[in-house]
Motif scaffolding. Sequence first.
Motif, mmCIF file in Angstrom:
data_model
loop_
_atom_site.group_PDB
_atom_site.id
_atom_site.type_symbol
_atom_site.label_atom_id
_atom_site.label_comp_id
_atom_site.label_asym_id
_atom_site.label_seq_id
_atom_site.Cartn_x
_atom_site.Cartn_y
_atom_site.Cartn_z
ATOM 1 N N ILE A 37 41.566 34.402 82.737
ATOM 2 C CA ILE A 37 42.510 35.433 83.206
ATOM 3 C C ILE A 37 42.715 36.473 82.106
ATOM 4 O O ILE A 37 42.704 37.675 82.352
ATOM 5 C CB ILE A 37 43.867 34.799 83.592
ATOM 6 C CG1 ILE A 37 43.677 33.894 84.812
ATOM 7 C CG2 ILE A 37 44.907 35.876 83.886
ATOM 8 C CD1 ILE A 37 44.847 32.987 85.103
ATOM 9 N N TRP A 38 42.843 35.986 80.864
ATOM 10 C CA TRP A 38 43.023 36.903 79.733
ATOM 11 C C TRP A 38 41.824 37.851 79.643
ATOM 12 O O TRP A 38 41.979 39.057 79.510
ATOM 13 C CB TRP A 38 43.167 36.085 78.449
ATOM 14 C CG TRP A 38 43.510 36.925 77.251
ATOM 15 C CD1 TRP A 38 44.743 37.346 76.870
ATOM 16 C CD2 TRP A 38 42.588 37.445 76.296
ATOM 17 N NE1 TRP A 38 44.662 38.097 75.734
ATOM 18 C CE2 TRP A 38 43.345 38.183 75.354
ATOM 19 C CE3 TRP A 38 41.210 37.378 76.126
ATOM 20 C CZ2 TRP A 38 42.763 38.829 74.273
ATOM 21 C CZ3 TRP A 38 40.620 38.033 75.047
ATOM 22 C CH2 TRP A 38 41.401 38.737 74.136
ATOM 23 N N CYS A 39 40.608 37.299 79.765
ATOM 24 C CA CYS A 39 39.403 38.134 79.700
ATOM 25 C C CYS A 39 39.407 39.158 80.827
ATOM 26 O O CYS A 39 39.058 40.333 80.619
ATOM 27 C CB CYS A 39 38.147 37.266 79.804
ATOM 28 S SG CYS A 39 37.863 36.302 78.325
ATOM 29 N N ALA A 40 39.800 38.742 82.047
ATOM 30 C CA ALA A 40 39.801 39.661 83.187
ATOM 31 C C ALA A 40 40.795 40.788 82.964
ATOM 32 O O ALA A 40 40.485 41.971 83.207
ATOM 33 C CB ALA A 40 40.150 38.889 84.470
ATOM 34 N N VAL A 41 41.999 40.458 82.448
ATOM 35 C CA VAL A 41 43.034 41.482 82.239
ATOM 36 C C VAL A 41 42.592 42.455 81.147
ATOM 37 O O VAL A 41 42.646 43.676 81.306
ATOM 38 C CB VAL A 41 44.385 40.811 81.882
ATOM 39 C CG1 VAL A 41 45.398 41.867 81.439
ATOM 40 C CG2 VAL A 41 44.919 40.024 83.068
ATOM 41 N N ILE A 42 42.097 41.893 80.016
ATOM 42 C CA ILE A 42 41.669 42.760 78.910
ATOM 43 C C ILE A 42 40.450 43.588 79.339
ATOM 44 O O ILE A 42 40.335 44.779 79.026
ATOM 45 C CB ILE A 42 41.348 41.917 77.647
ATOM 46 C CG1 ILE A 42 42.607 41.199 77.161
ATOM 47 C CG2 ILE A 42 40.761 42.773 76.539
ATOM 48 C CD1 ILE A 42 43.772 42.104 76.777
ATOM 49 N N GLY A 43 39.551 42.968 80.109
ATOM 50 C CA GLY A 43 38.381 43.693 80.619
ATOM 51 C C GLY A 43 38.796 44.866 81.480
ATOM 52 O O GLY A 43 38.274 45.978 81.330
ATOM 53 N N THR A 44 39.774 44.638 82.353
ATOM 54 C CA THR A 44 40.264 45.710 83.219
ATOM 55 C C THR A 44 40.884 46.829 82.398
ATOM 56 O O THR A 44 40.686 48.016 82.655
ATOM 57 C CB THR A 44 41.313 45.141 84.211
ATOM 58 O OG1 THR A 44 40.778 43.970 84.796
ATOM 59 C CG2 THR A 44 41.670 46.147 85.281
ATOM 60 N N LEU A 45 41.636 46.414 81.365
ATOM 61 C CA LEU A 45 42.296 47.391 80.486
ATOM 62 C C LEU A 45 41.247 48.263 79.794
ATOM 63 O O LEU A 45 41.338 49.492 79.787
ATOM 64 C CB LEU A 45 43.145 46.645 79.460
ATOM 65 C CG LEU A 45 43.955 47.515 78.508
ATOM 66 C CD1 LEU A 45 45.128 48.138 79.248
ATOM 67 C CD2 LEU A 45 44.456 46.694 77.324
ATOM 68 N N VAL A 46 40.218 47.617 79.220
ATOM 69 C CA VAL A 46 39.168 48.359 78.517
ATOM 70 C C VAL A 46 38.452 49.288 79.502
ATOM 71 O O VAL A 46 38.217 50.470 79.213
ATOM 72 C CB VAL A 46 38.172 47.377 77.855
ATOM 73 C CG1 VAL A 46 36.950 48.118 77.329
ATOM 74 C CG2 VAL A 46 38.862 46.614 76.722
ATOM 75 N N TYR A 47 38.168 48.755 80.674
ATOM 76 C CA TYR A 47 37.500 49.553 81.710
ATOM 77 C C TYR A 47 38.342 50.787 82.028
ATOM 78 O O TYR A 47 37.840 51.907 82.094
ATOM 79 C CB TYR A 47 37.311 48.686 82.959
ATOM 80 C CG TYR A 47 36.781 49.428 84.146
ATOM 81 C CD1 TYR A 47 35.425 49.774 84.237
ATOM 82 C CD2 TYR A 47 37.641 49.793 85.183
ATOM 83 C CE1 TYR A 47 34.946 50.473 85.334
ATOM 84 C CE2 TYR A 47 37.162 50.495 86.280
ATOM 85 C CZ TYR A 47 35.821 50.831 86.353
ATOM 86 O OH TYR A 47 35.346 51.505 87.422
ATOM 87 N N ALA A 48 39.677 50.583 82.176
ATOM 88 C CA ALA A 48 40.561 51.682 82.555
ATOM 89 C C ALA A 48 40.601 52.760 81.479
ATOM 90 O O ALA A 48 40.592 53.955 81.784
ATOM 91 C CB ALA A 48 41.966 51.145 82.814
#
Length: 317
Positions: A40-51
Amino acid sequence: MSVLAASGCSGIQSALEPAGAEAEAVARLFWVMVVAGGLIWCAVIGTLVYATRQRRRVYGEHAAGLLILWGGALFPALLLALLLGYALWLMPNVRPWIAQAEPAGLRIEVEGEQFWWRVRYHPPNGPPVDAANEIRLPVGERVEFALTSSDVIHSFWIPVLGGKMDMIPGRTNRLTLQAAKAGTYRGPCTEFCGTSHALMAFSVVVMEPDNFRAWLADQAGTSQSARAPGHDLFIAHGCAACHVVKGTEARGAVGPDLSHVGSRETLGAGILPVSTETIASFIRDPDVIKPGSQMPAFRMLPEADIAAIAAYLEGLE
Ligand code: CUA
């Protein structure tokens, strides 16, 4: 003190190196939570970086609403419900394979004291056997612990075997454990109970069932050296007012039962190795080795007497 330092968090006291089914369930839950939380942490941080790397543009209200509904409400609620369901399913009373298991044969009463453990074995057939500061178990058999306290709240925990349970004055809590691997482990007190809380531990010895029964029968009896020279000094200096040595006139119930103290893994409730030197130093300065201990210091005794009593106790196997 070196026993304490060396044993710290090594395998003998690690919930992540289980030696029983209960502890295995706890360790599995830990790893499932670590992996799920990590993903979940990877998904949230991944989304943040993507954004942050996207060119800014205006989203329609509908698309934004959908993102909040799915990413912000439904996905977390579903995932948390799944993890909660899994954790509840692991609870001892819910797990079908535990609920259907045979009832425990051996029952062990453990009472928290300041700062040691009063232990009484109740074998299915035979009289109870008193001991202290060490718990021995037969491998592969379910054992029921009846846990209470005589003074303040302590907490009983054998990390390699299962979860912890509070010991509460005036109440008896029950905990069933089954060891899967023979070995010597360690259990700490895990509820702050006074100045020597951190010096309150016990050793746990998991034995083959036949060896265990032989050991228990032996514990019920008198130690062979119960008539050694130090015995008379032990009685003369008043030690018997607080300690039991089976088969002798020492019948005090205030302190730990010393009938077989020489055969225990540790002295002073999990903190010192057993030797004539450590026993002598405990007799001399219990308040230094274990601050707040209720045992009075006997440093006024002649050194020769202390040495003789220590040799006597060390010989009680
Ligand atoms: Cu007993 Cu902390």
